[in-house]
Design an enzyme around this catalytic site. Structure first.
Site, PDB file in Angstrom:
ATOM      1  N   GLY A  58       0.840  -1.192   0.000  1.00  0.00           N
ATOM      2  CA  GLY A  58       0.000   0.000   0.000  1.00  0.00           C
ATOM      3  C   GLY A  58       0.877   1.243   0.000  1.00  0.00           C
ATOM      4  O   GLY A  58       2.110   1.152   0.058  1.00  0.00           O
ATOM      5  N   GLN A  59       0.252   2.404  -0.077  1.00  0.00           N
ATOM      6  CA  GLN A  59       1.024   3.655  -0.188  1.00  0.00           C
ATOM      7  C   GLN A  59       1.943   3.839   1.022  1.00  0.00           C
ATOM      8  O   GLN A  59       3.143   4.083   0.889  1.00  0.00           O
ATOM      9  CB  GLN A  59       0.083   4.851  -0.278  1.00  0.00           C
ATOM     10  CG  GLN A  59      -0.819   4.853  -1.499  1.00  0.00           C
ATOM     11  CD  GLN A  59      -1.540   6.186  -1.627  1.00  0.00           C
ATOM     12  OE1 GLN A  59      -1.022   7.108  -2.241  1.00  0.00           O
ATOM     13  NE2 GLN A  59      -2.730   6.287  -1.053  1.00  0.00           N
ATOM     14  N   ALA A 106      -5.487  -1.561   5.352  1.00  0.00           N
ATOM     15  CA  ALA A 106      -6.885  -1.242   5.660  1.00  0.00           C
ATOM     16  C   ALA A 106      -7.715  -1.458   4.406  1.00  0.00           C
ATOM     17  O   ALA A 106      -7.182  -1.569   3.294  1.00  0.00           O
ATOM     18  CB  ALA A 106      -7.016   0.224   6.106  1.00  0.00           C
ATOM     19  N   THR A 140      -8.438   7.994   9.937  1.00  0.00           N
ATOM     20  CA  THR A 140      -8.768   8.884   8.827  1.00  0.00           C
ATOM     21  C   THR A 140      -9.504  10.141   9.271  1.00  0.00           C
ATOM     22  O   THR A 140     -10.221  10.121  10.285  1.00  0.00           O
ATOM     23  CB  THR A 140      -9.646   8.111   7.814  1.00  0.00           C
ATOM     24  OG1 THR A 140     -10.130   9.015   6.820  1.00  0.00           O
ATOM     25  CG2 THR A 140     -10.853   7.468   8.493  1.00  0.00           C
ATOM     26  N   ASP A 141      -9.363  11.185   8.463  1.00  0.00           N
ATOM     27  CA  ASP A 141     -10.148  12.406   8.651  1.00  0.00           C
ATOM     28  C   ASP A 141     -11.643  12.149   8.408  1.00  0.00           C
ATOM     29  O   ASP A 141     -12.478  12.931   8.853  1.00  0.00           O
ATOM     30  CB  ASP A 141      -9.654  13.496   7.693  1.00  0.00           C
ATOM     31  CG  ASP A 141      -9.602  13.042   6.231  1.00  0.00           C
ATOM     32  OD1 ASP A 141      -9.423  11.827   5.984  1.00  0.00           O
ATOM     33  OD2 ASP A 141      -9.750  13.897   5.335  1.00  0.00           O
ATOM     34  N   TYR A 190     -17.049   3.704   5.160  1.00  0.00           N
ATOM     35  CA  TYR A 190     -15.592   3.660   5.388  1.00  0.00           C
ATOM     36  C   TYR A 190     -15.240   4.401   6.680  1.00  0.00           C
ATOM     37  O   TYR A 190     -14.531   3.863   7.542  1.00  0.00           O
ATOM     38  CB  TYR A 190     -14.870   4.285   4.189  1.00  0.00           C
ATOM     39  CG  TYR A 190     -13.404   4.582   4.436  1.00  0.00           C
ATOM     40  CD1 TYR A 190     -12.454   3.568   4.469  1.00  0.00           C
ATOM     41  CD2 TYR A 190     -12.968   5.903   4.642  1.00  0.00           C
ATOM     42  CE1 TYR A 190     -11.109   3.857   4.702  1.00  0.00           C
ATOM     43  CE2 TYR A 190     -11.633   6.194   4.865  1.00  0.00           C
ATOM     44  CZ  TYR A 190     -10.706   5.170   4.895  1.00  0.00           C
ATOM     45  OH  TYR A 190      -9.381   5.455   5.131  1.00  0.00           O
ATOM     46  N   LYS A 242     -13.651   2.743  10.100  1.00  0.00           N
ATOM     47  CA  LYS A 242     -12.371   3.162  10.675  1.00  0.00           C
ATOM     48  C   LYS A 242     -12.567   3.650  12.117  1.00  0.00           C
ATOM     49  O   LYS A 242     -11.759   3.354  13.003  1.00  0.00           O
ATOM     50  CB  LYS A 242     -11.735   4.252   9.820  1.00  0.00           C
ATOM     51  CG  LYS A 242     -11.292   3.808   8.433  1.00  0.00           C
ATOM     52  CD  LYS A 242     -10.117   2.856   8.430  1.00  0.00           C
ATOM     53  CE  LYS A 242      -8.837   3.531   8.887  1.00  0.00           C
ATOM     54  NZ  LYS A 242      -7.698   2.546   8.832  1.00  0.00           N
TER      55      LYS A 242
HETATM   56  N1  LIG Z   1      -5.469   6.861   1.166  1.00  0.00           N
HETATM   57  C1  LIG Z   1      -5.959   7.901   1.837  1.00  0.00           C
HETATM   58  O1  LIG Z   1      -6.260   8.968   1.283  1.00  0.00           O
HETATM   59  C2  LIG Z   1      -6.123   7.808   3.335  1.00  0.00           C
HETATM   60  C3  LIG Z   1      -6.723   8.881   4.012  1.00  0.00           C
HETATM   61  C4  LIG Z   1      -6.882   8.791   5.392  1.00  0.00           C
HETATM   62  C5  LIG Z   1      -6.437   7.669   6.073  1.00  0.00           C
HETATM   63  N2  LIG Z   1      -5.884   6.636   5.385  1.00  0.00           N
HETATM   64  C6  LIG Z   1      -5.482   5.447   6.146  1.00  0.00           C
HETATM   65  O2  LIG Z   1      -4.084   5.253   5.986  1.00  0.00           O
HETATM   66  C7  LIG Z   1      -3.776   3.853   6.024  1.00  0.00           C
HETATM   67  C8  LIG Z   1      -2.950   3.454   4.828  1.00  0.00           C
HETATM   68  O3  LIG Z   1      -3.643   3.866   3.646  1.00  0.00           O
HETATM   69  P1  LIG Z   1      -3.002   3.684   2.192  1.00  0.00           P
HETATM   70  O4  LIG Z   1      -3.537   4.768   1.344  1.00  0.00           O
HETATM   71  O5  LIG Z   1      -1.526   3.468   2.328  1.00  0.00           O
HETATM   72  O6  LIG Z   1      -3.696   2.306   1.761  1.00  0.00           O
HETATM   73  P2  LIG Z   1      -3.647   1.550   0.360  1.00  0.00           P
HETATM   74  O7  LIG Z   1      -2.595   2.117  -0.523  1.00  0.00           O
HETATM   75  O8  LIG Z   1      -5.051   1.442  -0.130  1.00  0.00           O
HETATM   76  O9  LIG Z   1      -3.149   0.113   0.809  1.00  0.00           O
HETATM   77  C9  LIG Z   1      -3.917  -0.682   1.638  1.00  0.00           C
HETATM   78  C10 LIG Z   1      -3.142  -1.917   1.993  1.00  0.00           C
HETATM   79  O10 LIG Z   1      -3.972  -2.717   2.823  1.00  0.00           O
HETATM   80  C11 LIG Z   1      -3.901  -4.044   2.374  1.00  0.00           C
HETATM   81  N3  LIG Z   1      -5.103  -4.776   2.740  1.00  0.00           N
HETATM   82  C12 LIG Z   1      -6.377  -4.549   2.309  1.00  0.00           C
HETATM   83  N4  LIG Z   1      -7.199  -5.476   2.846  1.00  0.00           N
HETATM   84  C13 LIG Z   1      -6.432  -6.285   3.618  1.00  0.00           C
HETATM   85  C14 LIG Z   1      -6.687  -7.420   4.421  1.00  0.00           C
HETATM   86  N5  LIG Z   1      -7.929  -7.950   4.527  1.00  0.00           N
HETATM   87  N6  LIG Z   1      -5.671  -7.992   5.100  1.00  0.00           N
HETATM   88  C15 LIG Z   1      -4.408  -7.515   4.982  1.00  0.00           C
HETATM   89  N7  LIG Z   1      -4.090  -6.447   4.226  1.00  0.00           N
HETATM   90  C16 LIG Z   1      -5.084  -5.842   3.551  1.00  0.00           C
HETATM   91  C17 LIG Z   1      -3.753  -3.916   0.880  1.00  0.00           C
HETATM   92  O11 LIG Z   1      -3.280  -5.125   0.358  1.00  0.00           O
HETATM   93  P3  LIG Z   1      -3.801  -5.647  -1.076  1.00  0.00           P
HETATM   94  O12 LIG Z   1      -2.997  -4.868  -2.073  1.00  0.00           O
HETATM   95  O13 LIG Z   1      -3.525  -7.094  -1.017  1.00  0.00           O
HETATM   96  O14 LIG Z   1      -5.267  -5.304  -1.171  1.00  0.00           O
HETATM   97  C18 LIG Z   1      -2.757  -2.773   0.794  1.00  0.00           C
HETATM   98  O15 LIG Z   1      -1.435  -3.226   0.983  1.00  0.00           O
HETATM   99  C19 LIG Z   1      -5.124   3.139   6.139  1.00  0.00           C
HETATM  100  O16 LIG Z   1      -5.382   2.860   7.491  1.00  0.00           O
HETATM  101  C20 LIG Z   1      -6.120   4.167   5.628  1.00  0.00           C
HETATM  102  O17 LIG Z   1      -7.413   3.968   6.185  1.00  0.00           O
HETATM  103  C21 LIG Z   1      -5.699   6.685   4.033  1.00  0.00           C
END
Ligand SMILES: NC(=O)c1ccc[n+]([C@@H]2O[C@H](COP(=O)([O-])OP(=O)(O)OC[C@H]3O[C@@H](n4cnc5c(N)ncnc54)[C@H](OP(=O)(O)O)[C@@H]3O)[C@@H](O)[C@H]2O)c1
Length: 306
Positions: A17-18, A67, A108-109, A132, A136
């Site tokens: 993930g990111q 997530a 998250t926000d 979502y 969270k």
């Molecule tokens: N992106 C945003 O704008 C944002 C904003 C606010 C908060 N956040 C929070 O920041 C955190 C990281 O976000 P991100 O943007 O880095 O996420 P992301 O790029 O969407 O990556 C999510 C990761 O979670 C893994 N995942 C999904 N379902 C899973 C499961 N059942 N078991 C194990 N792994 C699983 C995915 O693996 P797969 O590739 O195998 O699916 C992927 O590696 C999260 O908690 C998110 O809620 C993100």
């Protein structure tokens, strides 16, 4: 506080993930042994696998960078969103408590409804507008109920050079279209995944080395705020500087003109002062971090030596 020599193993959930990707290429303290696990070995939607994996590994820290993040899709998949975002983190917190580990987790926000006129602090009441956001928020509550030694980082509008995010979507659309309409009445803080990862590393280092630290919930996002339209403008300014095609016009539109399955808060600007006071962590200005991400996405030609 712990003796750092006794707490050096870190288990990171999510590598692709990111934020997970940035944690994988981050600079951890020399004392840290960092292992990454992905969904095929630890599925957050299956709490039994979570407890067993963490119990076997017995890390000193668990960092959860994984997530269910598909905000709109969650509206039609609430069971899966809650399984991954509430039940998985609850199982992680139970497992951490059993082995005495600390847990660093992302929130998250979108736990807020956006009705506050100013920046949100950690103590403001939550009221998620989406499945979502609710999933969270339920995960945050489940962790806080089970485990004292937790750090929940609420971040927002995350982007990086990998994965699906607003920056990459704008660069793609900017190359395809002459005219775009971007929402200008939602306010938030763009956050580089690299800055989020650095915050995690700094927090783990502070706790592991026995320096002053605090557990609880902390806002953690890029410094400064904008709208999606302002974010898009900055992306296109940076893209133009790097020779990429950009649209001729980028219009400001209202949320109503871009309907999505999940409602978003109109204001999700987060006040990150608590993180600065507790850990001395202040993220770079969002435009500076955006520039670094664009540099990575659009490598500039190197001057040729004579
Ligand atoms: N992106 C945003 O704008 C944002 C904003 C606010 C908060 N956040 C929070 O920041 C955190 C990281 O976000 P991100 O943007 O880095 O996420 P992301 O790029 O969407 O990556 C999510 C990761 O979670 C893994 N995942 C999904 N379902 C899973 C499961 N059942 N078991 C194990 N792994 C699983 C995915 O693996 P797969 O590739 O195998 O699916 C992927 O590696 C999260 O908690 C998110 O809620 C993100």
């Amino acid at each position: 506080m712990q003796d750092f020599a006794m707490s050096n193993s870190i288990l990171v959930i999510g590598r692709i993930g990111q934020i997970g990707f940035e944690l994988a290429r981050g600079s951890w303290p020399a004392w840290a042994t960092v292992d990454f696990v992905e969904r095929d070995e630890l599925d957050l939607a299956r709490p039994d696998t979570v407890g067993r994996y963490v119990a076997d590994m017995r890390p000193d820290f668990v960092v959860n960078a994984a997530a269910y993040t598909a905000v709109d899709q969650a509206e039609s998949e609430p069971d899966m969103a809650f399984a991954v975002n509430r039940d998985g983190p609850a199982a992680l917190a139970d497992a951490c408590r059993d082995i005495g580990a600390a847990l660093v987790h992302f929130s998250t926000d979108y736990v807020f409804d956006g009705s506050k006129p100013g920046p949100y602090t950690e103590d403001d009441p939550i009221n998620p507008l989406s499945v979502y956001g609710a999933s969270k928020a339920a995960g945050d509550a489940a962790i806080a109920e089970r485990l004292d030694r937790h750090v929940i980082l609420r971040t927002s509008w995350v982007y990086s050079a990998i994965g699906r995010n607003f920056v990459k979507t704008m660069l793609r659309l900017g190359a395809e279209r002459d005219k775009l309409g971007i929402v200008a009445d939602q306010h938030g803080c763009p956050s580089a995944a690299a800055d989020n990862a650095q915050a995690v590393i700094d927090i783990v280092a502070a706790i592991g080395e026995g320096r002053p630290h605090e557990f609880g919930t902390f806002n953690c996002c890029g410094t400064g705020a904008t709208t999606w339209h302002g974010f898009a403008r900055a992306i296109f300014d940076g893209a133009a500087l790097r020779g990429l095609p950009i649209p001729q016009t980028v219009d400001q539109i209202a949320t109503e003109a871009y309907p999505t399955p999940a409602a978003r808060p109109r204001n999700s600007v987060l006040d990150c002062g608590k993180l600065a006071r507790a850990y001395g962590i202040v993220a770079p200005a969002w435009r500076a971090s955006l520039g670094r991400c664009l540099d990575e996405l659009v490598p500039q030609p190197q001057p040729v030596a004579d």
